[in-house]
Every structure is written in structure tokens, then in C-alpha cells.
Write a protein that holds these residues in place. Structure first.
Motif, mmCIF file in Angstrom:
data_model
loop_
_atom_site.group_PDB
_atom_site.id
_atom_site.type_symbol
_atom_site.label_atom_id
_atom_site.label_comp_id
_atom_site.label_asym_id
_atom_site.label_seq_id
_atom_site.Cartn_x
_atom_site.Cartn_y
_atom_site.Cartn_z
ATOM 1 N N LEU A 101 1.032 -1.131 -0.172
ATOM 2 C CA LEU A 101 0.118 -0.018 -0.037
ATOM 3 C C LEU A 101 0.871 1.289 0.095
ATOM 4 O O LEU A 101 0.528 2.225 -0.526
ATOM 5 C CB LEU A 101 -0.899 -0.046 1.304
ATOM 6 N N PHE A 102 1.788 1.332 0.741
ATOM 7 C CA PHE A 102 2.904 2.331 0.897
ATOM 8 C C PHE A 102 3.510 2.760 -0.622
ATOM 9 O O PHE A 102 3.450 3.906 -0.901
ATOM 10 C CB PHE A 102 3.991 2.283 1.938
ATOM 11 N N LEU A 103 3.932 1.915 -1.214
ATOM 12 C CA LEU A 103 4.469 1.954 -2.505
ATOM 13 C C LEU A 103 3.449 2.392 -3.571
ATOM 14 O O LEU A 103 3.814 3.311 -4.404
ATOM 15 C CB LEU A 103 5.200 0.754 -3.022
ATOM 16 N N SER A 104 2.378 1.827 -3.569
ATOM 17 C CA SER A 104 1.309 2.336 -4.339
ATOM 18 C C SER A 104 0.578 3.761 -4.295
ATOM 19 O O SER A 104 0.429 4.538 -5.343
ATOM 20 C CB SER A 104 -0.178 1.290 -3.996
ATOM 21 N N PHE A 105 0.559 4.052 -2.904
ATOM 22 C CA PHE A 105 0.143 5.464 -2.700
ATOM 23 C C PHE A 105 1.270 6.325 -3.132
ATOM 24 O O PHE A 105 0.943 7.491 -3.533
ATOM 25 C CB PHE A 105 -0.234 5.580 -1.337
ATOM 26 N N ALA A 106 2.666 6.040 -2.656
ATOM 27 C CA ALA A 106 3.881 6.850 -2.983
ATOM 28 C C ALA A 106 3.735 7.126 -4.519
ATOM 29 O O ALA A 106 4.169 8.116 -5.081
ATOM 30 C CB ALA A 106 5.107 6.214 -2.493
ATOM 31 N N ALA A 107 3.420 6.148 -5.283
ATOM 32 C CA ALA A 107 3.240 6.023 -6.875
ATOM 33 C C ALA A 107 2.472 7.316 -7.415
ATOM 34 O O ALA A 107 2.707 8.076 -8.105
ATOM 35 C CB ALA A 107 3.178 4.531 -7.311
ATOM 36 N N VAL A 108 1.154 7.331 -6.758
ATOM 37 C CA VAL A 108 0.248 8.197 -7.089
ATOM 38 C C VAL A 108 0.886 9.425 -6.873
ATOM 39 O O VAL A 108 0.691 10.606 -7.693
ATOM 40 C CB VAL A 108 -1.176 7.904 -6.176
ATOM 41 N N LEU A 109 1.354 9.698 -5.501
ATOM 42 C CA LEU A 109 1.741 11.099 -5.210
ATOM 43 C C LEU A 109 3.135 11.319 -6.300
ATOM 44 O O LEU A 109 3.201 12.642 -6.782
ATOM 45 C CB LEU A 109 2.499 11.021 -3.696
ATOM 46 N N ALA A 110 4.180 10.639 -6.531
ATOM 47 C CA ALA A 110 5.114 10.701 -7.402
ATOM 48 C C ALA A 110 4.585 11.088 -8.913
ATOM 49 O O ALA A 110 5.116 12.158 -9.251
ATOM 50 C CB ALA A 110 6.007 9.447 -7.501
ATOM 51 N N LYS A 111 3.652 10.400 -9.328
ATOM 52 C CA LYS A 111 3.124 10.926 -10.677
ATOM 53 C C LYS A 111 2.656 12.303 -10.753
ATOM 54 O O LYS A 111 2.975 13.045 -11.610
ATOM 55 C CB LYS A 111 2.054 9.811 -11.095
ATOM 56 N N THR A 112 1.862 12.570 -9.572
ATOM 57 C CA THR A 112 1.330 13.858 -9.463
ATOM 58 C C THR A 112 2.346 15.003 -9.455
ATOM 59 O O THR A 112 2.297 16.155 -9.991
ATOM 60 C CB THR A 112 0.429 14.092 -8.388
ATOM 61 N N ALA A 113 3.506 14.764 -8.868
ATOM 62 C CA ALA A 113 4.640 15.360 -8.327
ATOM 63 C C ALA A 113 5.724 15.512 -9.601
ATOM 64 O O ALA A 113 6.712 16.100 -9.743
ATOM 65 C CB ALA A 113 5.351 15.165 -7.252
ATOM 66 N N GLY A 114 5.254 14.686 -10.578
ATOM 67 C CA GLY A 114 6.151 14.676 -11.759
ATOM 68 C C GLY A 114 7.570 13.785 -11.495
ATOM 69 O O GLY A 114 8.504 13.860 -12.377
ATOM 70 N N ALA A 115 7.443 13.006 -10.682
ATOM 71 C CA ALA A 115 8.551 12.036 -10.257
ATOM 72 C C ALA A 115 8.496 10.559 -10.912
ATOM 73 O O ALA A 115 7.513 10.116 -10.695
ATOM 74 C CB ALA A 115 8.675 12.073 -8.852
ATOM 75 N N ARG A 116 9.575 9.987 -11.418
ATOM 76 C CA ARG A 116 9.551 8.640 -11.909
ATOM 77 C C ARG A 116 10.249 7.555 -10.996
ATOM 78 O O ARG A 116 9.965 6.420 -11.202
ATOM 79 C CB ARG A 116 10.242 8.645 -13.245
ATOM 80 N N HIS A 117 10.883 8.274 -10.005
ATOM 81 C CA HIS A 117 11.603 7.254 -9.224
ATOM 82 C C HIS A 117 11.105 7.072 -7.664
ATOM 83 O O HIS A 117 10.896 7.972 -7.156
ATOM 84 C CB HIS A 117 13.153 7.863 -9.199
ATOM 85 N N LEU A 118 10.841 5.934 -7.323
ATOM 86 C CA LEU A 118 10.655 5.666 -5.947
ATOM 87 C C LEU A 118 11.546 4.840 -5.297
ATOM 88 O O LEU A 118 12.323 3.921 -5.705
ATOM 89 C CB LEU A 118 9.262 4.909 -5.932
ATOM 90 N N ILE A 119 11.748 5.437 -4.033
ATOM 91 C CA ILE A 119 12.974 4.771 -3.200
ATOM 92 C C ILE A 119 12.317 4.166 -1.920
ATOM 93 O O ILE A 119 11.496 5.002 -1.219
ATOM 94 C CB ILE A 119 14.220 5.849 -2.626
ATOM 95 N N THR A 120 12.744 2.898 -1.603
ATOM 96 C CA THR A 120 12.512 2.493 -0.468
ATOM 97 C C THR A 120 13.293 1.550 0.218
ATOM 98 O O THR A 120 14.235 0.984 -0.308
ATOM 99 C CB THR A 120 10.892 1.435 -0.532
ATOM 100 N N GLY A 121 13.459 1.469 1.485
ATOM 101 C CA GLY A 121 14.419 0.908 2.320
ATOM 102 C C GLY A 121 14.239 -0.736 2.636
ATOM 103 O O GLY A 121 14.675 -1.189 3.716
ATOM 104 N N VAL A 122 13.290 -1.097 2.024
ATOM 105 C CA VAL A 122 13.080 -2.666 2.161
ATOM 106 C C VAL A 122 14.189 -3.645 1.939
ATOM 107 O O VAL A 122 15.175 -3.092 1.193
ATOM 108 C CB VAL A 122 11.863 -3.355 1.520
ATOM 109 N N CYS A 123 14.411 -4.615 2.593
ATOM 110 C CA CYS A 123 15.625 -5.452 2.555
ATOM 111 C C CYS A 123 15.346 -6.778 2.790
ATOM 112 O O CYS A 123 14.485 -7.204 3.590
ATOM 113 C CB CYS A 123 16.480 -4.933 3.748
#
Length: 222
Positions: A101-123
Motif C-alpha cells: 500500500l505504501f508504495l502504491s500510494f507513493a506512486a500516485v503522489l510521485a506521478k502527480t509530482a512529476g517523479a519517476r523514481h521511488l525509493i524504499t528501504g526494504v531489505c
């Protein structure tokens, strides 16, 4: 640095996401962060994320994800659930679907902001068996998001194959070791910096720190 490229970091103010934020600031021309309020035990986590973002001069957006607490009761959001882990099972701190869910919502925010790159600290190295921290999940979701939103996202996972000692080493390489050590919040009991020393998150963080400091000391002697 990727010129004219913008990135959004999924940001909790903890050791991992803060290291990822420093990594993003090194590699991208513009960076902002998104923090999720999902009813976690300590609102201090959200305040810590805001303070770090402010100190580093990046925009921080807080999104309400409190529905997660209703759907998936867990020890991170409920004081009446003990933090435990039985052999062969996920720890009680696991939050079903959180990273999805976090990455999906971050993607919506990113597209709105004109960003193509998402960074997450999963390991996948120190992931306690969490299914949504696996590399296969991230790659699958990356494809799904691109198809669902008709947008070319790239999800970056700088820590995917690092253990905690190597994560400390990365922070050191980025010139962020002291910052991460003193200003981040990893502790399940809400203690910034060194933490309570007793919860699973603190023990994992300290074990990694001890291993890193020992290897650095041995390197200095060689």
C-alpha cells in the motif's frame, strides 16, 4: 546524479529510510519524501520524519493510512498486542500489505509530482520473513504500477541485499553516519537514537552497528 530526475522516498525517519534519503539526495536532482500515518504506536515517528526532512531541506508529505490499523491489527499499532516472534512465524510487528500500500500510494503522489523514481528501504537480508520486503515482490509491483498508471516508474531498493552492518557502512560512505546514529527513530518503544536497547528493532540495529564498528576498527589497524 540523474540530471532533471525527481525521486520520492518512502520515509519513516528510521535508520533504513534515512540512509535511503541520503542515497537519493546523492543520486537525484530533486527529492521529496512521503510518510504514512497508519496509527503506529508512537506519533513521534511522524514528527521525527518531519524534522529530518526539514533539516535536510526536502519536502515531506504525511498521508493518512489509518485504515491499516483497522484491517490488520498488529503490535506496531496496538498497545494491547505484545511484540513477539515465534519460531517459524512472522513477528507480531508485521503489518499485512503495508509496503504494497505504501508504495502504491507513493506512486500516485510521485506521478502527480512529476517523479519517476521511488525509493524504499526494504531489505531481504534482515527482513524477518516479511513477504513484502522481498526483491521479487518489489519487481512485480514495479511492473504492476507501470501498467496500472501508464507511467514508467523505477522502484529503487538500495538496501535490498545489505545486512544492518552494511547499511551502517553505506551511511558512513554517504557522510551520514553520525546523523543516522543520533537522529533516527528505529525503536519500537519510541526512543530516538540508540533506542531502548530491548526491543527487536533496537537489538538488530545495535548488532549491526557493533559489527560495522568492529570491521572499521580492524580496517584502521590493517
Amino acid at each position: 546524479m540523474l540530471k532533471n530526475e525527481k525521486a520520492v522516498v518512502v520515509f519513516s525517519g528510521g535508520q533504513d529510510s534515512t540512509t535511503c534519503l541520503f542515497w537519493a539526495l546523492k543520486h537525484f536532482a530533486e527529492v521529496e519524501t512521503v510518510t504514512f500515518n497508519y496509527g503506529q504506536r508512537h506519533s513521534l515517528e511522524i514528527e521525527c520524519a518531519k524534522q529530518i526532512a526539514d533539516e535536510l531541506g526536502v519536502k515531506n508529505t504525511v498521508l493518512d493510512m489509518s485504515l491499516l490499523n483497522q484491517l490488520a491489527p498488529n503490535a506496531l499499532t496496538r498497545d494491547d498486542i505484545e511484540i513477539t516472534q515465534e519460531e517459524g512465524s512472522l513477528p507480531s510487528t508485521f503489518v499485512e500489505g503495508r509496503n504494497h500500500l505504501f508504495l502504491s500510494f507513493a506512486a500516485v503522489l510521485a506521478k502527480t509530482a512529476g517523479a519517476r523514481h521511488l525509493i524504499t528501504g526494504v531489505c531481504e537480508t534482515d527482513f524477518s520473513g516479511y513477504p513484502d520486503c522481498r526483491d521479487t515482490f518489489v519487481k512485480s509491483l514495479n511492473v504492476t504500477l507501470n501498467l496500472a498508471m501508464d507511467y514508467n516508474f523505477v522502484i529503487h531498493t538500495p538496501l535490498m541485499w545489505l545486512d544492518k552492518a552494511e547499511t551502517w557502512a553505506l551511511a558512513d560512505e554517504l557522510g551520514a553516519f553520525d546523523f543516522v546514529r543520533e537522529k533516527t527513530l528505529t525503536c519500537y518503544n519510541g526512543v530516538i537514537g540508540h533506542g531502548c536497547g530491548e526491543c527487536p528493532a533496537c537489538k538488530l540495529r545495535q548488532a549491526g552497528l557493533d559489527k560495522f564498528l568492529q570491521s572499521r576498527k580492524e580496517g584502521d589497524r590493517s
